[in-house]
Design a protein around this motif. Structure first.
Motif, mmCIF file in Angstrom:
data_model
loop_
_atom_site.group_PDB
_atom_site.id
_atom_site.type_symbol
_atom_site.label_atom_id
_atom_site.label_comp_id
_atom_site.label_asym_id
_atom_site.label_seq_id
_atom_site.Cartn_x
_atom_site.Cartn_y
_atom_site.Cartn_z
ATOM 1 N N THR A 173 8.927 -6.753 5.982
ATOM 2 C CA THR A 173 8.446 -6.375 4.663
ATOM 3 C C THR A 173 7.972 -4.937 4.699
ATOM 4 O O THR A 173 7.209 -4.549 5.582
ATOM 5 C CB THR A 173 7.292 -7.300 4.228
ATOM 6 N N VAL A 211 11.311 -6.779 0.768
ATOM 7 C CA VAL A 211 11.565 -7.692 1.872
ATOM 8 C C VAL A 211 13.027 -7.518 2.268
ATOM 9 O O VAL A 211 13.928 -7.639 1.437
ATOM 10 C CB VAL A 211 11.292 -9.159 1.474
ATOM 11 N N GLU A 216 6.442 -5.181 -2.865
ATOM 12 C CA GLU A 216 6.909 -4.918 -1.502
ATOM 13 C C GLU A 216 8.388 -5.260 -1.391
ATOM 14 O O GLU A 216 8.880 -6.170 -2.061
ATOM 15 C CB GLU A 216 6.114 -5.769 -0.506
ATOM 16 N N ARG A 227 4.021 -8.166 -5.550
ATOM 17 C CA ARG A 227 3.228 -6.951 -5.334
ATOM 18 C C ARG A 227 4.103 -5.706 -5.209
ATOM 19 O O ARG A 227 3.606 -4.613 -4.963
ATOM 20 C CB ARG A 227 2.362 -7.113 -4.091
ATOM 21 N N LYS A 247 6.913 -19.232 -0.203
ATOM 22 C CA LYS A 247 7.951 -18.883 -1.164
ATOM 23 C C LYS A 247 8.179 -20.046 -2.139
ATOM 24 O O LYS A 247 8.310 -19.835 -3.351
ATOM 25 C CB LYS A 247 9.234 -18.546 -0.408
ATOM 26 N N GLU A 269 14.691 -8.897 -1.100
ATOM 27 C CA GLU A 269 13.865 -9.536 -2.110
ATOM 28 C C GLU A 269 12.717 -8.585 -2.406
ATOM 29 O O GLU A 269 12.413 -7.698 -1.602
ATOM 30 C CB GLU A 269 13.312 -10.887 -1.642
ATOM 31 N N ARG A 270 12.097 -8.764 -3.563
ATOM 32 C CA ARG A 270 10.911 -7.977 -3.916
ATOM 33 C C ARG A 270 9.786 -8.949 -4.187
ATOM 34 O O ARG A 270 9.953 -9.916 -4.924
ATOM 35 C CB ARG A 270 11.186 -7.126 -5.162
ATOM 36 N N THR A 271 8.629 -8.704 -3.570
ATOM 37 C CA THR A 271 7.487 -9.570 -3.816
ATOM 38 C C THR A 271 6.854 -9.219 -5.159
ATOM 39 O O THR A 271 7.149 -8.178 -5.749
ATOM 40 C CB THR A 271 6.418 -9.430 -2.714
ATOM 41 N N ALA A 303 8.442 -10.844 -9.096
ATOM 42 C CA ALA A 303 9.118 -10.918 -7.800
ATOM 43 C C ALA A 303 10.606 -11.142 -8.060
ATOM 44 O O ALA A 303 10.982 -11.736 -9.072
ATOM 45 C CB ALA A 303 8.554 -12.068 -6.968
ATOM 46 N N GLU A 354 5.455 -20.098 -4.598
ATOM 47 C CA GLU A 354 5.652 -19.052 -5.598
ATOM 48 C C GLU A 354 6.618 -19.524 -6.686
ATOM 49 O O GLU A 354 6.377 -19.308 -7.872
ATOM 50 C CB GLU A 354 6.174 -17.774 -4.938
ATOM 51 N N ARG A 393 13.631 -12.943 -6.164
ATOM 52 C CA ARG A 393 13.891 -13.850 -5.045
ATOM 53 C C ARG A 393 15.325 -14.359 -5.070
ATOM 54 O O ARG A 393 15.939 -14.449 -6.124
ATOM 55 C CB ARG A 393 12.928 -15.042 -5.099
#
Length: 150
Positions: free
Chosen positions: A5, A40, A38, A36, A134, A32-34, A85, A137, A87
């Motif tokens: 990450t 990934v 970030e 927040r 995950k 992937e994007r969190t 996010a 989430e 995913r």
């Protein structure tokens, strides 16, 4: 699968469109994007894990072919969750009603919704806790049914 990450928030932020372009221009990696912001980065999985995921997707598609209840995708499909996010579950299904509510442009890119069904298949190199987080989430963002296969 190797996963790391990157906290890039202080350097830059990626819009949904920029993230989509990054993903399509680097097909040898999965991103992937969190929530927040970030980034990934995941390496491709090994052959055995890829085989199991392909069989899982095949079974989901067989069910979909017989039921006609919506659309499904493999791990290449991305979803922009309500928390922002982005995913990519190993397999996912979206009801026909929700699919048809999307514009043609939305259907071509990462879908701006949480899938109705998500399947995550743990590979030999995946740690369990991040997969459980995950899945939580997804649930927090409206998931109706989730399977984490350990």
């Amino acid at each position: 699968m190797d996963v790391f990450t990157l906290n890039v928030n202080d350097v830059f932020s990626l819009s949904d469109e920029q993230f989509y372009k990054l993903s399509t221009q680097n097909r040898n990696l999965r991103f992937e994007r969190t929530a927040r912001g970030e980034l990934v980065v995941m390496s491709p999985v090994g052959f055995a894990g890829s085989y199991r995921n392909a069989r899982l997707t095949q079974r989901l598609m067989n069910w979909l072919d017989s039921s006609g209840t919506g659309v499904a995708c493999d791990s290449s499909g991305g979803f922009i969750l309500p928390n922002q996010a982005i995913r990519s579950p190993d397999a996912a299904w979206v009801s026909q009603e929700r699919w048809e509510a999307l514009s043609a442009e939305q259907q071509e890119k990462f879908l701006p919704l949480c899938p109705d069904l998500v399947v995550e298949l743990r590979s030999a190199t995946d740690e369990l806790k991040p997969l459980q987080q995950k899945m939580q989430e997804y649930l927090d963002n409206g998931l109706r049914l989730g399977w984490l296969i350990n």
